[in-house]
Scaffold this active site. Sequence first.
Site, PDB file in Angstrom:
ATOM      1  N   SER A 178      -1.462   3.747  -9.619  1.00 21.80           N
ATOM      2  CA  SER A 178      -0.241   3.445  -8.899  1.00 21.80           C
ATOM      3  C   SER A 178      -0.111   1.950  -8.697  1.00 21.80           C
ATOM      4  CB  SER A 178      -0.258   4.117  -7.529  1.00 21.80           C
ATOM      5  OG  SER A 178      -1.247   3.484  -6.741  1.00 21.80           O
ATOM      6  N   LYS A 179       1.136   1.532  -8.519  1.00 23.93           N
ATOM      7  CA  LYS A 179       1.369   0.087  -8.455  1.00 23.93           C
ATOM      8  C   LYS A 179       0.868  -0.520  -7.156  1.00 23.93           C
ATOM      9  CE  LYS A 179       6.164   0.879  -7.237  1.00 23.93           C
ATOM     10  NZ  LYS A 179       7.151   1.599  -8.011  1.00 23.93           N
ATOM     11  N   ARG A 180       0.518   0.323  -6.198  1.00 18.80           N
ATOM     12  CA  ARG A 180      -0.029  -0.246  -4.971  1.00 18.80           C
ATOM     13  C   ARG A 180      -1.443  -0.781  -5.187  1.00 18.80           C
ATOM     14  NH1 ARG A 180       3.398   3.056  -4.037  1.00 18.80           N
ATOM     15  NH2 ARG A 180       5.263   2.322  -3.000  1.00 18.80           N
TER      16      ARG A 180
END
Length: 480
Positions: free
Chosen positions: A251-253
């Site tokens: 995920s981009k987090r």
Amino acid sequence: MVRVRVAPSPTGDPHVGTAYIALFNYVLAKQGGGQLVLRIEDTDQARSRPEWEQMIIDALGWLGLTWDEGPDVGGPYGPYRQSERSAIYREHVDMLVEKGAAYRCFCTPERLAEVREHQKVNKLDFGYDGHCRDLDLAQVKKNLDADIPFVVRLKVPKDGQTTVHDELRGDVVFENKQVDDQVLLKSDGMPTYHLANVVDDHLMEISHVMRAEEWITSTPKHVLLYGAFGWEIPKWIHMPLLRNPGGSKISKRKNPVSLNYYRDAGFLPEAMLNYLSRMGWSMPDEREKFSLEEMVKEFTFDRISLGGPVFDIAKLTWLNGVWIREQSVEKLVERIKTDLFNDATLNAIAPLLHERVDKLEDFVEKAAYFFAGDVTYDDEATKAMVPKNKQPKEAAKILAAVAEVLDGMVKIDVASMEQSLRELGERLEIEAKYLFMPIRVAVTGRKATPPLFETMEVLGKERCRRRLRGAIEHLKTVKQ
Ligand code: GLU
């Protein structure tokens, strides 16, 4: 005959997961002397954008993955963009309704919400309750004549099981009562993913459907659809999902997931492909560095391992270094000139610094953050990222909201950024100047820079995004 496809939805920045799946399909196609199709799954009209489609095409092209058929190159099975195939889907859904394998459902959203609420309260399985499954023809006709909106649903058998034979997992068995009467055609006449995907895979004569593991729970619906049409099913291969260090789905987090980031940061496409090929697959001699051609020669399904491969930037960076060091100095110089210190970049930065340099060498110091990867935050910078009367933790949240705003933008040009970030300020009830200073410091590491939005536009979305992430992490470690 091997015919495979990669079928991205153009609803965001080009994703590393798309490259990963494209890579394995490419290898399968090359090895089998077959074709790779690029199909754009843009039936979600609200979220799909032509700009994102173009970015996917560019990013896969950057990696050197080529396809034989697609919206950009054409081919005998086109069109290759699902939004241009509506008539085909409608015709096919009619075939299913006629056969009794699908039915029109006139339930209102309110009724569906009530059903869901009832299931929730009573701890029942979720899913459509079959209200319109057996409507008699006269009633259907009446509803149609009265122009009542409807969707078309797949009539999933109530009993029995559906078996998905996955080439990597063997038989995966699903109880039909757990499979929902999937909507195939929405009330606006657009197909859902399931219908469009199956119809296209069949009409495009796809022999192997190789896609990410997350689709495996959809596959029983697809098997039932093939059955309802009376079509031969393709081979299913569900690749393990890429994971963040720690095990959650990538995920981009946690990681940059946009291919644009890796391109802009100067990862080599060869290294990127090499790293992605090691995600769940290994060479017979387990060596880490190899080329795409070598992978094509050696690839077999039995060397795919299903344990979730971890996409680890540190390992990718190490491998990239290996690739860089094995190239000649001439090649390195060439890449630095084309990818880093090229005219386009210098022409973008120079106007911003024109007024601020007295000697040419000043440019090096003043422009450093345009070229560097991460920036660091000293005490003064850290303080400047925390708006008045706020805690560092709150400042981190504000920057996370900024990152989210940037994520949703196709391009971060000055005008749209200014508008979106001012709106964000209003939403968060923070005066613009208290919002813009933290952003400035987060993306540059400095308090004094050329105008913020011009600077961010030149830095580009990926660099801003990554530095915002760095600043957020940094703020979380600061004493509150
Ligand atoms: N459009 C789907 C995606 O974005 C394709 C899944 C599939 O390959 O069937 O991943």
